[in-house]
Design an enzyme around this catalytic site. Structure first.
Site, PDB file in Angstrom:
ATOM      1  N   ALA A 263     -16.241 -29.616 -15.114  1.00  0.00           N
ATOM      2  CA  ALA A 263     -17.224 -28.757 -14.305  1.00  0.00           C
ATOM      3  C   ALA A 263     -17.598 -30.051 -13.172  1.00  0.00           C
ATOM      4  CB  ALA A 263     -17.994 -28.201 -15.129  1.00  0.00           C
TER       5      ALA A 263
ATOM      6  N   ARG B  53     -19.865 -20.919 -25.372  1.00  0.00           N
ATOM      7  CA  ARG B  53     -20.398 -19.968 -26.641  1.00  0.00           C
ATOM      8  C   ARG B  53     -21.329 -20.442 -27.629  1.00  0.00           C
ATOM      9  NH1 ARG B  53     -14.505 -21.282 -28.719  1.00  0.00           N
ATOM     10  NH2 ARG B  53     -14.865 -23.374 -27.908  1.00  0.00           N
TER      11      ARG B  53
ATOM     12  N   TYR C 296     -21.176 -15.115 -22.064  1.00  0.00           N
ATOM     13  CA  TYR C 296     -20.599 -15.364 -21.215  1.00  0.00           C
ATOM     14  C   TYR C 296     -20.782 -13.783 -20.458  1.00  0.00           C
ATOM     15  CZ  TYR C 296     -18.131 -19.272 -23.030  1.00  0.00           C
ATOM     16  OH  TYR C 296     -16.757 -19.946 -23.261  1.00  0.00           O
TER      17      TYR C 296
ATOM     18  N   LEU D 155     -12.514 -23.002 -18.573  1.00  0.00           N
ATOM     19  CA  LEU D 155     -12.271 -22.335 -19.570  1.00  0.00           C
ATOM     20  C   LEU D 155     -10.766 -23.264 -20.062  1.00  0.00           C
ATOM     21  CD1 LEU D 155     -13.775 -18.702 -20.119  1.00  0.00           C
ATOM     22  CD2 LEU D 155     -14.882 -21.340 -20.855  1.00  0.00           C
TER      23      LEU D 155
ATOM     24  N   HIS E 110      -8.069 -18.245 -19.381  1.00  0.00           N
ATOM     25  CA  HIS E 110      -8.578 -18.332 -17.687  1.00  0.00           C
ATOM     26  C   HIS E 110      -8.467 -16.167 -17.299  1.00  0.00           C
ATOM     27  CE1 HIS E 110      -7.126 -22.585 -17.050  1.00  0.00           C
ATOM     28  NE2 HIS E 110      -8.566 -22.275 -17.334  1.00  0.00           N
TER      29      HIS E 110
ATOM     30  N   LYS F 288      -6.253 -24.672 -12.922  1.00  0.00           N
ATOM     31  CA  LYS F 288      -5.681 -24.351 -13.084  1.00  0.00           C
ATOM     32  C   LYS F 288      -4.927 -24.661 -14.746  1.00  0.00           C
ATOM     33  CE  LYS F 288      -4.297 -28.088 -14.681  1.00  0.00           C
ATOM     34  NZ  LYS F 288      -4.709 -28.555 -15.393  1.00  0.00           N
TER      35      LYS F 288
ATOM     36  N   ASP G 185      -0.609 -27.495 -18.359  1.00  0.00           N
ATOM     37  CA  ASP G 185      -1.605 -29.285 -18.074  1.00  0.00           C
ATOM     38  C   ASP G 185      -1.069 -30.173 -17.359  1.00  0.00           C
ATOM     39  OD1 ASP G 185      -4.335 -30.162 -18.770  1.00  0.00           O
ATOM     40  OD2 ASP G 185      -3.639 -31.731 -18.974  1.00  0.00           O
TER      41      ASP G 185
END
Length: 326
Positions: free
Chosen positions: A12, A34, A55, A71, A76, A94, A174
Site C-alpha cells: 500500500a 483485521r 472492512y 488483500l 479480491h 492484480k 502473482d
C-alpha cells in the site's frame, strides 16, 4: 477523491499512499484491517486520519469515494464486489480475481452499479507500455512471429501467502499475471494456450512455484510466458517481440522508473530508447482519479480486460494439470 484502504498491506505505501501525495485531489482518508491495532499503527506511520473497526465499517463510511483492495488474491473478488455494492469505486491489486468466473461476476456488478473498477496492472499506465504496444502493432517489425514475456524473481519465504492455494497463490497468479497481461498487450491476435508445464511447490503440489506456458497468437505467431517465485531462473523481467523485419527487446517493463532497457532492431539497425520519470504507480493513480471523474478512456484495465487475462490463466493451469484457483 477520498480513498479507504482495506488491509494494512506491505504494497500500500508504494502503490497508493506515496503516489497520492503526487496526484492532486486524491487523499488516503481511512484504513481498516483485521487487527485494529495493526491498522492504527499503519495509520500512524502513514498519516491516515481515520481507522475503522472493520472492512464493513470502512465500506459504510459515506465520506469515502473509493476503496483500494491490496488483500490476498483469494479475497479480491469478495471485497471488490462488496465495495461496489456499497457505492465505492475500486482500485484492486492484480490479479483482480482468483479465476475467470469471478472476473465475470465483478464485470457484471460493475456494469450494474456504473462504478469504476481498475485492476492495478500499474505498468500499463507508464509511457513505456504504450511505446511497447506501438512498436509491436505499428508494422515497424513486420509480421510478428514470436512474443515472449517473463516475470521471474526469487521468493524464498515459503510461508508467504503467495504459496497458499487457499488464497489463490502460485507463481502464475502473482508474478505470472503480469507476463500474461503483457503477452496480451503485445500479441498480434487473441492468444490461446497450447501447452504448459509447472514446477510444483513441495508443500502443496497444487501450487506452482514456476510456470512455463506456450500460446498460439494467430497468423502463425507463437508466444511463451515464463513465471517463477523459486526456480533456477533467478531474475527475468522482460519482453521480446520478434517480427519478420526485426525485434523489440525490453528489460523490466514492470517498473521502468527504476531501470529499463528498450532496444528496437529493424532491418539490421538498432536504437535504444530511455524511459524513467514518475513511478508507474503515480501514472496509475492519476488514471484512476480521471476514470472516477468520468474520463471514459482513462481506465486501461477494466473488468472486461481482467476477464480475458483470467481466462488465459485458468487455461494455463488446466494445461499444466493443476486446479484453477478458487
Amino acid at each position: 477523491m477520498r480513498i479507504g484502504v482495506l488491509g494494512a498491506a506491505r504494497i500500500a505505501p508504494a502503490a497508493l499512499i506515496k503516489p497520492a501525495r503526487a496526484v492532486a485531489g486524491v487523499e488516503v482518508a481511512a484504513v481498516a484491517a483485521r487487527n485494529r491495532e495493526k491498522a492504527a499503527a499503519f495509520a500512524g506511520r502513514h498519516g491516515i486520519p481515520v481507522v475503522h473497526e472493520s472492512y464493513e465499517a470502512l465500506l459504510a463510511d459515506p465520506t469515502l469515494d473509493a476503496v483500494y483492495v491490496p488483500l490476498p488474491n483469494g479475497r479480491h473478488e469478495q471485497w471488490t464486489v462488496a465495495a461496489l455494492r456499497a457505492g465505492k469505486h475500486v482500485l484492486c491489486e492484480k490479479p483482480l480475481t482468483s479465476n475467470a468466473a469471478q472476473a465475470l461476476e465483478v464485470r457484471t456488478v460493475a456494469g450494474e452499479t456504473g462504478l469504476v473498477v481498475m485492476e492495478a496492472f500499474h505498468y500499463r499506465y507508464h509511457p513505456l507500455a504504450a511505446r511497447m504496444a506501438e512498436v509491436a502493432h505499428s508494422g515497424e517489425l513486420g509480421r510478428i512471429k514470436r512474443v515472449e514475456t517473463a516475470m521471474c524473481f526469487p521468493l524464498p519465504r515459503f510461508g508467504d501467502i503467495r504459496y497458499d492455494y487457499g488464497l489463490a497463490g502460485g507463481a502464475l497468479m502473482d508474478a505470472g499475471c503480469y507476463a500474461v497481461h503483457c503477452l496480451r498487450l503485445l500479441s498480434p491476435g487473441a492468444p490461446t494456450v497450447t501447452g504448459a508445464h509447472a514446477l510444483p511447490f513441495r508443500r502443496d503440489a497444487r501450487v506452482d512455484r514456476a510456470m512455463t506456458a506456450d500460446f498460439d497468437l494467430g497468423d502463425g505467431a507463437t508466444g511463451r510466458v515464463r513465471a517463477s517465485l523459486w526456480s533456477s531462473t533467478v531474475l527475468s523481467l522482460g519482453a521480446r517481440v520478434v517480427g519478420e523485419r526485426g525485434m523489440l527487446k525490453v528489460a523490466n517493463f514492470v517498473m521502468p522508473q527504476l531501470f529499463a532497457g528498450f532496444k528496437v532492431t529493424t532491418d539490421g539497425r538498432s536504437h535504444r530508447e530511455r524511459f524513467g520519470g514518475e513511478p508507474t504507480y503515480v501514472h496509475q493513480l492519476r488514471a484512476f482519479a480521471a476514470a472516477v471523474r468520468g474520463e471514459t478512456t482513462a481506465n486501461l484495465t477494466p473488468p472486461a480486460d481482467s476477464v480475458a487475462t483470467m481466462t488465459l490463466i485458468d487455461d494455463v493451469y488446466r494445461a499444466a494439470g493443476l486446479p484453477v484457483r478458487q
